[in-house]
Design a protein around this motif. Sequence first.
Motif, short mmCIF file in Angstrom:
data_model
loop_
_atom_site.label_atom_id
_atom_site.label_comp_id
_atom_site.label_asym_id
_atom_site.label_seq_id
_atom_site.Cartn_x
_atom_site.Cartn_y
_atom_site.Cartn_z
N LEU A 188 0.79 -1.22 0.00
CA LEU A 188 0.00 0.00 0.00
C LEU A 188 0.82 1.27 0.00
O LEU A 188 0.30 2.35 -0.22
N ASN A 189 2.15 1.19 0.28
CA ASN A 189 2.90 2.44 0.22
C ASN A 189 4.03 2.36 -0.79
O ASN A 189 4.55 1.29 -1.09
N ARG A 190 4.40 3.52 -1.28
CA ARG A 190 5.33 3.61 -2.41
C ARG A 190 6.70 3.01 -2.11
O ARG A 190 7.38 2.53 -3.00
N HIS A 191 7.10 3.09 -0.85
CA HIS A 191 8.48 2.72 -0.55
C HIS A 191 8.60 1.32 0.04
O HIS A 191 9.63 0.97 0.61
N GLN A 192 7.56 0.57 -0.09
CA GLN A 192 7.56 -0.82 0.37
C GLN A 192 8.02 -0.94 1.82
O GLN A 192 8.87 -1.75 2.16
N LYS A 193 7.44 -0.08 2.67
CA LYS A 193 7.76 -0.15 4.09
C LYS A 193 6.72 -1.00 4.78
O LYS A 193 5.54 -0.92 4.44
N ARG A 194 7.17 -1.79 5.76
CA ARG A 194 6.19 -2.45 6.61
C ARG A 194 5.87 -1.48 7.74
O ARG A 194 6.48 -0.41 7.85
N LEU A 195 4.88 -1.84 8.60
CA LEU A 195 4.47 -0.94 9.67
C LEU A 195 5.65 -0.48 10.51
O LEU A 195 5.78 0.68 10.87
N GLY A 196 6.53 -1.43 10.84
CA GLY A 196 7.69 -1.10 11.67
C GLY A 196 8.56 -0.03 11.02
O GLY A 196 9.07 0.85 11.71
N ASP A 197 8.71 -0.10 9.71
CA ASP A 197 9.51 0.91 9.00
C ASP A 197 8.82 2.27 9.04
O ASP A 197 9.47 3.30 9.19
N LEU A 198 7.50 2.25 8.89
CA LEU A 198 6.76 3.51 8.91
C LEU A 198 6.88 4.17 10.28
O LEU A 198 7.10 5.37 10.38
N ALA A 199 6.75 3.38 11.34
CA ALA A 199 6.78 3.95 12.69
C ALA A 199 8.18 4.38 13.07
O ALA A 199 8.36 5.28 13.88
N ALA A 200 9.20 3.72 12.51
CA ALA A 200 10.57 4.05 12.88
C ALA A 200 11.17 5.11 11.96
O ALA A 200 12.21 5.68 12.27
N GLY A 201 10.51 5.39 10.84
CA GLY A 201 11.08 6.32 9.87
C GLY A 201 12.30 5.72 9.20
O GLY A 201 13.33 6.36 9.06
N THR A 202 12.18 4.46 8.79
CA THR A 202 13.30 3.79 8.11
C THR A 202 12.82 3.21 6.78
O THR A 202 11.63 3.12 6.53
N VAL A 203 13.79 2.81 5.95
CA VAL A 203 13.45 2.22 4.66
C VAL A 203 14.53 1.19 4.35
O VAL A 203 15.68 1.33 4.79
N VAL A 204 14.15 0.10 3.67
CA VAL A 204 15.12 -0.93 3.34
C VAL A 204 15.54 -0.77 1.88
O VAL A 204 14.69 -0.77 0.99
N VAL A 205 16.83 -0.59 1.65
CA VAL A 205 17.31 -0.39 0.28
C VAL A 205 18.29 -1.50 -0.11
O VAL A 205 18.73 -2.28 0.73
N ARG A 206 18.57 -1.55 -1.41
CA ARG A 206 19.44 -2.57 -1.96
C ARG A 206 20.76 -1.91 -2.33
O ARG A 206 20.78 -0.79 -2.84
N GLU A 207 21.86 -2.57 -2.08
CA GLU A 207 23.14 -2.03 -2.50
C GLU A 207 23.60 -2.78 -3.74
O GLU A 207 23.70 -4.00 -3.74
N ALA A 208 23.89 -2.02 -4.80
CA ALA A 208 24.24 -2.65 -6.08
C ALA A 208 25.64 -3.24 -5.99
O ALA A 208 26.50 -2.76 -5.25
N ARG A 209 25.85 -4.32 -6.75
CA ARG A 209 27.18 -4.90 -6.82
C ARG A 209 28.11 -3.97 -7.61
O ARG A 209 27.68 -3.26 -8.51
N ARG A 210 29.36 -3.99 -7.27
CA ARG A 210 30.32 -3.10 -7.93
C ARG A 210 30.62 -3.64 -9.33
O ARG A 210 30.91 -4.82 -9.52
N VAL A 211 30.51 -2.75 -10.33
CA VAL A 211 30.83 -3.10 -11.71
C VAL A 211 31.99 -2.21 -12.14
O VAL A 211 32.01 -1.02 -11.82
N ALA A 212 32.96 -2.78 -12.85
CA ALA A 212 34.11 -1.98 -13.28
C ALA A 212 33.68 -1.00 -14.36
O ALA A 212 32.88 -1.33 -15.24
N ALA A 213 34.20 0.22 -14.30
CA ALA A 213 33.90 1.21 -15.33
C ALA A 213 34.64 0.83 -16.60
O ALA A 213 35.71 0.22 -16.56
N LEU A 214 34.02 1.17 -17.73
CA LEU A 214 34.63 0.88 -19.02
C LEU A 214 35.97 1.59 -19.10
O LEU A 214 36.05 2.82 -18.98
#
Lengths: 319, 292
Positions: free
Chosen positions: B193-219
């Motif tokens: 129901l919310n844009r940032h895919q927070k569960r209730l605990g995240d909403l009440a704590a003011g937190t968000v779960v994000v993904r860290e991308a794997r490192r790719v070598a620059a061309l």
Amino acid sequence: MDYRAFLERGREEWEAAETLLTRARRAGLAGLHHAELEQLAAVHRRVVSDFAFARTHYPGTAAEARLRALAFAGHRTLGRREEPVLPRLRRFFFGGGYAQAFRAASAELGIASAIFLGAVLLGATITAVRPEFAAMFLGQETLESLRDGEFWVDKVFRMAPPALLSSAIFSNNIGVALLAWAGGALAGLPTVYLLAQNGMMLGSIFVATAQSGMAPRLTTFIAAHGPLELSLIIVASAAGLVLARGAIEPALPSRAAGFAAAGRRSVRLMLGTVPWFVVLGLVEAFVSPAVETPAVLKTALGWSLLGLFLVWALERRTV
Amino acid sequence: MDAAVGAAGATRTAACSQGREALDALAKQRFDAVVTGCTLEPVRPAPNRWYHAVMAAPLPDGDGRFLAELDVTLDLPLAGIGTRALAQALDLLLLGALAVVAVLAIAQFSFRLGSAGPLVLLPILALALPWAYFIAFELALGGQSPGKRVLSLRVVRDDGGEIGPLASIVRNLLRPIDFLPAAYGVGLVVMFLNRHQKRLGDLAAGTVVVREARRVAALDSHRWPERFRPQDVALLEGFLARSASLLPDRREQLASQLLLWLRRDHAEFVGAIPLGETAWETIERLFVRGAD
């Protein structure tokens, strides 16, 4: 700008940022020299501006991803609150921090008390009119043995050693308090249910024991822990209501921000009750079942525990 | 010369259409891209899969004063429900193992002492362990439980900063409510129901779960096509990063698709060097420094 030139121009500073951030993660910001800290702040600012550039001009590339990770790590490291936990805890428990949270929730404390007392009266009235109602909380068997003059609490305390019972009681009480608070997130419905259910149970059991002539046994049993325990459950429920209000009430800048602020405020109110639950667990397991302790002493202990809690929670100090 | 392109097609039209299909498939996997005409047009992932945090943390200044950070938005990919569920499953396994070890240790201790005393810890353990596990790890590892660490997920404050004790306590003590009525029922509904895919605990704590991308070598190439767009760079970087883990014939297949596109859109650039035996060899010569 050419992608290659961009990489070439930033390379040194990005690597410096990586090295410094790794050091900061291992040793903490306090473990860095002043000059290193200054350098980190400088390269981080550069990383952030390079990231903004890369996001606009080279979206999806490895450089953008690398800068994003760097900006993210730098932001987390530099924005960290380095204030140690212990002084914060001391301020909360002994510096009037809890009293502040307590006073701020006076409306919710009033509402929670009213719901609880109302439920006690309702449970008592129903049981007075229809004595079978108490079976809902005690069970048919216990209710009948109560009528035969057996106090069910004795049976419980014969079954387990007091120390084990103490920790079980502590865990159970904390569990109820946590649930009463957390229920606030569902618009407070579970909180109100818990309050009402516990209140009705208390009223109903009281009347049921009185009907069997066992009321003095019950009042003596709960004298030492009852006043504080019921108050703490009310406080935890009030914390739940604070949370519920945050979930429902519109706030600035957004409802979500209001909910998050309510989460922080309410959990403080609830967490302050934890040490008192430890005390209660001990009292409930060792003092309350002791038949030889005079009722006067138990009563005195019970009310002074509540008094101590209130003195602590209502403490006024000029900060 | 056409040997390098191999089975890809004889005529330019055929090559284009065949290449286009293949490029389309390739692009969809890699980028959510669409192919229009016979050129690659990568599109950015849908905005609701990103979390935008405005960085505004104070920074230490040389004179001991504090300067606000540049007002730059940090866009972080949101953790999806699937990865979060997987991380949770890993955490529960580890938590279960920890619980078994703790119970055995307490039982052993009690047995050694010859008294039931240590058993007093059991109810407290049952209550506190699940919470203590998540809170302790989130604080010690900067917002990662072991399961989240394995899947490169991280809990952060709404402004992208590191999670503090109070926020961690709030989001984890609310876990049982999110878990209601079973298997995170409430949490899932709230996440939908919310844009940032927070569960209730995240909403009440003011937190968000994000993904860290794997490192790719620059061309990193000394040759460079003119008019190379960012999405072209990204396509090659992604392919080169994956090339080591691809089976040789698969790698060759993808390389020939890339070569097809390069020869059409950047003919001069490709023409400047002799073609390799295989398409992969040509790509290597073109873009990997020191390969020629």
